[in-house]
Structures are given as structure tokens and as C-alpha cells.
Design a protein around this motif. Structure first.
Motif, short mmCIF file in Angstrom:
data_model
loop_
_atom_site.label_atom_id
_atom_site.label_comp_id
_atom_site.label_asym_id
_atom_site.label_seq_id
_atom_site.Cartn_x
_atom_site.Cartn_y
_atom_site.Cartn_z
N ARG A 1 0.94 -0.96 -0.15
CA ARG A 1 0.20 0.11 0.21
C ARG A 1 0.81 1.30 0.04
O ARG A 1 0.89 2.42 0.03
CB ARG A 1 -1.32 0.29 1.27
CG ARG A 1 -1.73 -1.35 1.31
CD ARG A 1 -3.15 -0.98 2.07
NE ARG A 1 -4.48 -1.06 1.60
CZ ARG A 1 -5.24 -1.59 2.31
NH1 ARG A 1 -5.46 -0.16 2.92
NH2 ARG A 1 -6.38 -1.54 1.72
N ASN A 2 2.15 1.58 -0.06
CA ASN A 2 2.89 2.63 -0.23
C ASN A 2 4.34 2.20 -1.15
O ASN A 2 4.96 1.29 -0.82
CB ASN A 2 3.52 2.29 1.36
CG ASN A 2 4.36 3.63 1.70
OD1 ASN A 2 4.91 4.33 0.56
ND2 ASN A 2 4.80 3.79 2.60
N ASP A 3 4.22 2.96 -2.11
CA ASP A 3 5.55 2.50 -3.54
C ASP A 3 6.56 3.04 -2.81
O ASP A 3 7.56 2.70 -3.30
CB ASP A 3 4.71 3.36 -4.91
CG ASP A 3 4.18 4.43 -4.68
OD1 ASP A 3 3.57 4.72 -3.04
OD2 ASP A 3 4.05 5.31 -5.59
N ARG A 4 6.84 3.93 -1.70
CA ARG A 4 7.63 5.19 -1.32
C ARG A 4 7.92 3.84 -1.24
O ARG A 4 9.73 3.65 -0.76
CB ARG A 4 7.33 6.14 -0.93
CG ARG A 4 6.85 7.31 -1.33
CD ARG A 4 5.76 7.25 -1.60
NE ARG A 4 4.94 7.55 -0.46
CZ ARG A 4 3.47 6.65 -0.35
NH1 ARG A 4 3.21 6.48 -1.53
NH2 ARG A 4 3.09 7.52 0.51
N ALA A 5 7.52 3.52 0.41
CA ALA A 5 8.55 2.15 0.52
C ALA A 5 8.97 1.14 0.17
O ALA A 5 10.41 0.06 0.42
CB ALA A 5 7.44 1.08 2.06
N ALA A 6 8.10 0.30 -0.98
CA ALA A 6 8.58 -0.43 -2.02
C ALA A 6 9.53 -0.37 -2.57
O ALA A 6 10.54 -0.89 -3.13
CB ALA A 6 6.74 -0.42 -3.08
N ALA A 7 9.49 1.58 -3.49
CA ALA A 7 10.54 1.60 -3.90
C ALA A 7 12.31 1.72 -3.31
O ALA A 7 13.59 1.61 -3.06
CB ALA A 7 10.62 3.40 -4.35
N ARG A 8 12.17 2.43 -1.41
CA ARG A 8 12.89 2.19 -0.62
C ARG A 8 13.42 0.97 -0.45
O ARG A 8 15.34 0.80 -0.70
CB ARG A 8 12.65 3.08 0.59
CG ARG A 8 12.70 4.25 0.34
CD ARG A 8 11.48 4.86 1.55
NE ARG A 8 11.39 6.23 1.71
CZ ARG A 8 10.43 6.83 2.55
NH1 ARG A 8 10.58 7.34 3.61
NH2 ARG A 8 10.08 7.81 2.20
N ARG A 9 12.60 -0.27 -0.01
CA ARG A 9 12.96 -1.40 -0.13
C ARG A 9 13.79 -2.29 -1.91
O ARG A 9 14.90 -2.35 -1.62
CB ARG A 9 11.82 -2.70 -0.05
CG ARG A 9 12.70 -3.83 0.38
CD ARG A 9 11.06 -4.38 0.76
NE ARG A 9 10.85 -5.47 0.20
CZ ARG A 9 9.51 -6.14 0.28
NH1 ARG A 9 8.50 -6.24 1.42
NH2 ARG A 9 8.68 -6.47 -0.27
N ARG A 10 13.25 -1.56 -2.61
CA ARG A 10 14.65 -1.91 -3.77
C ARG A 10 15.25 -0.90 -3.75
O ARG A 10 16.74 -1.78 -4.26
CB ARG A 10 13.11 -1.59 -5.42
CG ARG A 10 12.10 -2.35 -5.49
CD ARG A 10 12.46 -1.82 -7.25
NE ARG A 10 11.75 -1.12 -7.16
CZ ARG A 10 10.10 -0.28 -7.35
NH1 ARG A 10 9.92 -0.81 -6.25
NH2 ARG A 10 9.98 1.31 -6.87
N GLY A 11 16.02 0.35 -3.56
CA GLY A 11 16.80 0.69 -3.94
C GLY A 11 18.19 -0.28 -2.54
O GLY A 11 19.14 -0.06 -2.79
N TYR A 12 17.19 -0.40 -2.05
CA TYR A 12 18.06 -0.89 -0.11
C TYR A 12 18.71 -2.83 -1.54
O TYR A 12 20.18 -2.71 -0.87
CB TYR A 12 17.33 -1.74 0.29
CG TYR A 12 17.79 -2.70 1.60
CD1 TYR A 12 19.06 -2.61 3.19
CD2 TYR A 12 16.91 -3.62 1.55
CE1 TYR A 12 19.39 -3.52 3.03
CE2 TYR A 12 17.35 -5.11 2.43
CZ TYR A 12 18.65 -5.18 3.42
OH TYR A 12 18.42 -6.01 4.12
N ALA A 13 17.98 -3.69 -1.79
CA ALA A 13 18.75 -4.70 -1.73
C ALA A 13 19.30 -4.46 -3.49
O ALA A 13 20.25 -5.47 -3.78
CB ALA A 13 17.31 -5.42 -3.14
N LYS A 14 19.48 -3.48 -4.12
CA LYS A 14 20.11 -3.30 -5.19
C LYS A 14 21.63 -2.86 -4.71
O LYS A 14 21.96 -3.80 -5.04
CB LYS A 14 19.24 -1.86 -5.90
CG LYS A 14 20.41 -1.85 -7.36
CD LYS A 14 20.39 -2.79 -8.28
CE LYS A 14 21.27 -2.49 -9.42
NZ LYS A 14 21.95 -1.72 -9.59
N ALA A 15 21.37 -2.42 -3.29
CA ALA A 15 22.85 -1.71 -3.30
C ALA A 15 23.80 -3.33 -2.36
O ALA A 15 24.68 -4.13 -2.37
CB ALA A 15 22.85 -0.98 -1.83
N LEU A 16 22.71 -4.37 -1.75
CA LEU A 16 23.36 -5.24 -0.87
C LEU A 16 23.40 -6.09 -2.36
O LEU A 16 24.72 -6.47 -2.47
CB LEU A 16 22.47 -5.96 -0.49
CG LEU A 16 22.17 -5.92 0.81
CD1 LEU A 16 21.94 -4.24 1.45
CD2 LEU A 16 21.09 -6.37 1.71
#
Lengths: 373, 373
Positions: free
Chosen positions: A231-246
Motif C-alpha cells: 500500500r505504499n509505493d515509497r516503501a516499495a521503492a526504498r526496499r528495492r534501493g536497499y536490495a540493489k545496493a546489497l
DNA sequence: TTGTAGGCGTTATCAC
DNA sequence: GTGATAACGCCTACAA
């Protein structure tokens, strides 16, 4: 989760402050008198009254107030005196109807619990203060269906522009807005093809930057906690950014330490405890909002955990509390008041006729490295 | 006052997130077509269009939507189909003008910085959600003159009721409201003769109770910190309650440790340091709001002061943070969401015709004794 | 159950 | 520079 040490002593009854509803009976309004013998209406002073009092026609009175330059100074003065004497207050609703020009704009926030949204609200209210437009407020509770309902209601109420949060909306919301042809500003992210304009930043890049910061500091066993991404596209984008960095650094992204959490300090504390029990080797936790992160820092203090010695903690938003925690919280600063201000200004410009559609305003972000990492 | 340990690394430029304003040129709206050859108007679908489409008169269409029981089921169905096909959205503004019944209410808050006011807002928005009334928001910045301006603006915009904060208002505000004859709800205190109704609690009694609690715990050298009392009648009442409690127990009330402070965690920290330097013998500080108190507790932690060993700290409001501090903060709990809800419900009742004037709703308070005292 | 006439308070249009 | 007229979109009152 709540830590209430000590007794809870109700003074309501002791001090005579218990719930009382008393009615001062005699204080009813004086009988309602209608100035003229007409059928309807508030009985409120109208522009026609003012015109009569000033000895001019209604349209002249209207012009004297709205386009003073088109009216002779003497006439204008007479009208102004009449306005003062009759305590005339214009009916902007009627004017708005006649000129078919709106007098209010709407802001729909997903929550009033999180100060990040009331900061945006503050920025928007401030920018609208001297604009002549009023702000109508809606709370969508993070629910796209509620958002759609609010949009429909606000359109019915004739708002001239709408400010939304995020980039994801119900199909109905989109068709309502397309159909209404009014300026729409999406906030907190930068969709490639905004409904109208948008003002925000790259949640993906900001989150990537913070994860990068953690990795740079030497943390290798990192956990991630955010709001529910569905329900929160900002949270989703933040999770993707985190995953990509890892991934970019060849680190494992353990699903068991990628959590979704409710909101609140207590929830942040709970997430901390959960992660450390599920995976004790965790050396850093990245919370996608500062309230959760702050809850974790405060819980660490209570639990006797050293931050960052036992576990590092990073947040997102840079709320006021972040810099006052012990140790002060590493986070990502977002200019939320500026965001709200920019969004309101975009609406005002659009209402003034400035080309608007497709504008994308990036307010940027800043990693604030404090002492929790 | 702000404690920013560590470097502050801007990622904006690194991640391509610097400020960008780009315009997608081709995305302009399709040419605007007016359905009929008339002079003015939005071009928006009107009730007349719906009526034509359904083969009925406008008033029948109106009734089908607003008073369905007065219309034959078949007719109603035809109208409803027309509404759906034409994607008709009613113009509530026009309806409001014609029926001279309002469609919005206003809330004026003194600040959007303090969560206690956004909590009230949340309660009010919630109560209005299914009422058919929209909420228009104003921020007075604790300035009675701004409040008066906002009241005038909102009256011009035709709101049906207004919710104010506190009991003290500019004379102009009072005369505007008296003249307008619309329901007014004052919040956060219980004036003997409210402008309309009021919902709040005795700030005097609540503050007295907290001071009494401190004295009972054995503190004798007590300081008091609040917002500036000149612009805040709640702070003034709280200061009076504190002073009375001290007097009743024969304690000295040192003016040098009765402070007025700006708002914020940093200000609370500064007040703590100030008091301890001005009067090192101080054994307890009563802050008239939790943000100041929390700032002091957090500062004590940074400074290595023991709370309550070196100094006890009490707050007021019971914000979320209070219970999560270390040690958890002793404070006075106020049901702010309930306050906002009650205020909104009073407005709705008044708009529905329930006798209103003179009603005083006491929501009470509760001393929450935690570990800082 | 449905329709006709007129007004809510203001402003756009066009004439003087 | 000022005014008569009509319209904004809908609803109340009254009639049929």
C-alpha cells in the motif's frame, strides 16, 4: 510494547474534572430576523444591500471590491463605506459559481499520525496562506479506495486542484481526475508519467545511498524494515534501493530480516527485538522511516544494547527527534516543508495558467551520517 | 542546540537526484469542447444534462439523487443510469448556494508543529469523514490577528461551523462570529461563557494536579517552563495551577525558575540547562508540554544527569514519545483525538439543529506517574 | 410522482 | 465609468 512504569492516577474525579455536559439554557440565540420579506436565504448582508446603501448598482459594488481600478475613486469610497457600515462579508461561494473559478484546493494525506505528512501539510498551508485559495483536507488512511472516494467528494465540492501522496492510485482515481481536467500534484515520488505534475525525490536512490553508507561503514549483515509495501509505493521503492545496493556489493539479502512493520515507536522496538532474535548476527538495521528507527534506538537504550556497538541503526526522513536521540540517528534528510510548499505553488501556478502538465520537481535528499552507524 | 554528530554527505549530486524541472511538452490536454453553444461554465456535465439524458426534468433528477424515496423506482433507475453513463459529478457548491446550507466546516489550529494539534485534527477529520461536510484548515500561528483573518475568510467561504483553539480571541473574531450566527466550538479549555460550545478540560486543575504530584513525591525546589503565556491561555492557566499548588503547600515560587520557552526538543534541552545553571538546587522541573519535557529528558541523558536522581522532570499532554523515553516521562494525559472528535460532533449536531449554545464538554485529564519523577 | 417558476449571491457580457 | 440583463448549477415552493 508500551512501557508505563508507575501508577496511573486519575485526577478527573478528584479535581472535579469528570465528563460534564451542561447546557446554559437561556443563552439561545435571539429570534432570527430576515431583513427583507423574501422567501429564502441566510438573512446575511448581500452585495445588493451594499449597492443599495451606496446608491450604485450591484455590479458596480462588485467591481469596486474586485477590480477597484475600473471604478471611480469616489464611487469606490462610497461602496467601501457601505461595506464597513453593513459589515458585509462577500459570499465567495456564489462568486465562485458565477465566475466558474474555484476557491479551494485539496490535499489528501495518507495519515495524520506521522509528522512527515503534517510537515508537508504545514508547507502547503503556508504557501496557500495569502493566495485566496482555501485548503480542504482529506485523510486516505493509506487506502486507495478511500483516496478515490475523497477525490470524488472534492471534485463535487469544486476544488480547483488536488495534491496526492505517492504515485500509485486506484484506476477510478485516475479516470476521475483525467475527466475533471484539474491540476493534480503527486508528492513524495517522481513517476515518469505523472497524472499532472509531481514533486518528490527518488526513493530508490535515497535508500540505495543509505544502504551504500552502511556497507561503506563495514556492516555486512544488514536488515531492512519498512511499512507494508503493498500500500505504499515509497516503501516499495526504498526496499528495492536497499536490495540493489546489497546485490551490487555481493551481500546476501536475507528475506527473514526484510520486515514489514506497523507504524509507531513501539513497532520499531518490536522490530528490533524480532530481528535480533531471528538473526542474532545482524550488525545493522535500516529502517525506512525515522519513527521506527527511533523506536528501535530508544528500545536499545532500555535493553542495554550498544548502538552501534551491538547493532547499528539507520533511519529515513530526519524527523526532529532523530538528532536528539542518544546516540543521534543516522538518517536521510527530506525537506518535507519545502515539498509541501512546492506542491502548493505548483497548484497555484497551474490555476494561474502556467503550463503545468508533466512538470517533475526533484527536491533531492541528503544522507545525514550521525552516530548510530 | 542541534546535535549533528558526524559528516553530512549529500547524495543528491552523486545519485542524479539534484533539482530538476522538466516539462513533458506534448502531454497537453486535448482541445476543450463545450457541449452546448453557451457562453460560460466549465463544460462539465450538469444535472440538466443528466435529466435530458434520462428524459426527465432537472428537478426529478435532483430528487432521484438526493431524495430517492420521492421518486418512482423506474425513474430513479433511469437517472442513475444517466449519471453513470455521463460520469456526472454533482456541483455541491451550487447546491449549497441554492439551498443556502453549508457544505464545509473549518478548523483553525495555532500550529502544525506540535502533534497535539494534529491529533485533534485527526479526531475531527475522522468524525467528519462520513458526514458530507468537508474540513477546511487554517493555521493561526498562535496569532489572534491571523485567527481573525482566517475566521473572516472562512465565513466568506461559507463554512457552516468553526472550531477554534483556546478561549482567548481578538474582539474582531468575536464580533465576526456573533454576527455570522454560526456554531463555534472552542477547544482545549472550558470558558465559563463560551462563544458557542466548548470541549476541553481544566488546564488549571490538571496543572495543579501535576504540581501536587511532584510535591507529594517530596520535591520542594520546583521550576516551571511553558510556552509564552501572553498568546496562549492554556499555558497561562497551567502556570496559575502550578503557582496555586506551590502556594497551597507553602513552597516558594521563584520567578527566576518560571520560564517561557519557544517550542521544540532543542528548546526543552536549553531550558533544562538554563534552570540548572540559574538555580542548581532545583530538584524538579515541570514542563507544560511534553515536547519540552522530552527535550529535557533526552538532554539529561546526553549530559549524564540522572533523572530523577539529579533532577525530576514532568511533562504535559502524554505524546507518544513520553512513554518511550528512558526513563519514561511522568505527564498528564489528554485524550486529544477524542477532543477533536467531540468538537467535530458538536459542530455536526449544531448543523443538524440540536441545541448547542452554552454546551461545555469536559474531557478530563489523567496524571500518568512514570519514572522521571 | 412529476413538473413549472423563480431565486440563492455573484459575475460576464454587452450597451450606454 | 456605470448599468441592465442573463447566466453559473442547483434547489425550494407551489402546482398539477
Amino acid at each position: 510494547m508500551r512501557v508505563d512504569v508507575g501508577s496511573s492516577l486519575s485526577m478527573s474525579r478528584l479535581e472535579g474534572a469528570s465528563v460534564i455536559v451542561e447546557t446554559v439554557a437561556s443563552a439561545l440565540e435571539p429570534p432570527f430576523q430576515r431583513p427583507r420579506g423574501n422567501r429564502r436565504g441566510h438573512g446575511r448582508t448581500t452585495l445588493a444591500d451594499v449597492a443599495r446603501h451606496a446608491g450604485v448598482s450591484p455590479i458596480t459594488a462588485s467591481r469596486a471590491l474586485n477590480k477597484p481600478l475600473l471604478v471611480a475613486p469616489e464611487t469606490r469610497a462610497r461602496v467601501e463605506r457601505a461595506v464597513a457600515e453593513l459589515r458585509y462579508i462577500p459570499n465567495i461561494i456564489a462568486g465562485s459559481l458565477a465566475s466558474s473559478s474555484p476557491s479551494a484546493v485539496a490535499a489528501i494525506l495518507p495519515s495524520l499520525d506521522n509528522s512527515i505528512f503534517t510537515d508537508v501539510l504545514k508547507g502547503a498551508v503556508g504557501a496557500l496562506e495569502r493566495s485566496g485559495y482555501r485548503l480542504v483536507l482529506g485523510n486516505s488512511h493509506f487506502d486507495p479506495a478511500v483516496e478515490a472516494t475523497l477525490v470524488e467528494t472534492f471534485l463535487a465540492h469544486g476544488v480547483g486542484a488536488i495534491m496526492l501522496t505517492g504515485a500509485r492510485h486506484a484506476p477510478q482515481t485516475q479516470s476521475l481526475l483525467t475527466n475533471a481536467r484539474i491540476p493534480v500534484v503527486q508528492t513524495w515520488s517522481l513517476p515518469r508519467r505523472p497524472l499532472g505534475a509531481c514533486v518528490g525525490f527518488s526513493n530508490f536512490a535515497a535508500s540505495y545511498a543509505m544502504a551504500h553508507h552502511l556497507i561503506e561503514r563495514g556492516y555486512r549483515d544488514i536488515a531492512f524494515v519498512s511499512a507494508a509495501v503493498a500500500r505504499n509505493d515509497r516503501a516499495a521503492a526504498r526496499r528495492r534501493g536497499y536490495a540493489k545496493a546489497l546485490a551490487d556489493h555481493g551481500l546476501v539479502n536475507d528475506p527473514s530480516t526484510t520486515l514489514e512493520s506497523p507504524f509507531g515507536l513501539a513497532a520499531g522496538a518490536a522490530a528490533l527485538e524480532r530481528i535480533l532474535s531471528v538473526r542474532p548476527s545482524t550488525d545493522a538495521i535500516f529502517f525506512a522511516n525515522d519513527v521506527l528507527a527511533s523506536g528501535a534506538v530508544l528500545a536499545a537504550l532500555r535493553l542495554g544494547l550498544r548502538v552501534p556497538g551491538d547493532v547499528a541503526i539507520a533511519g529515513f526522513d530526519d524527523i526532529e527527534l532523530a538528532g536528539h536521540l542518544m546516540p543521534p540517528l543516522t538518517t536521510v534528510r527530506i525537506d518535507r516543508i519545502g515539498l509541501g510548499k512546492a506542491a502548493a505553488e505548483l497548484m497555484l501556478e497551474a490555476l494561474a495558467g502556467t503550463p503545468f502538465k508533466g512538470r517533475r520537481v526533484d527536491i533531492g535528499f541528503e544522507v545525514i551520517a550521525r552516530a548510530t552507524t
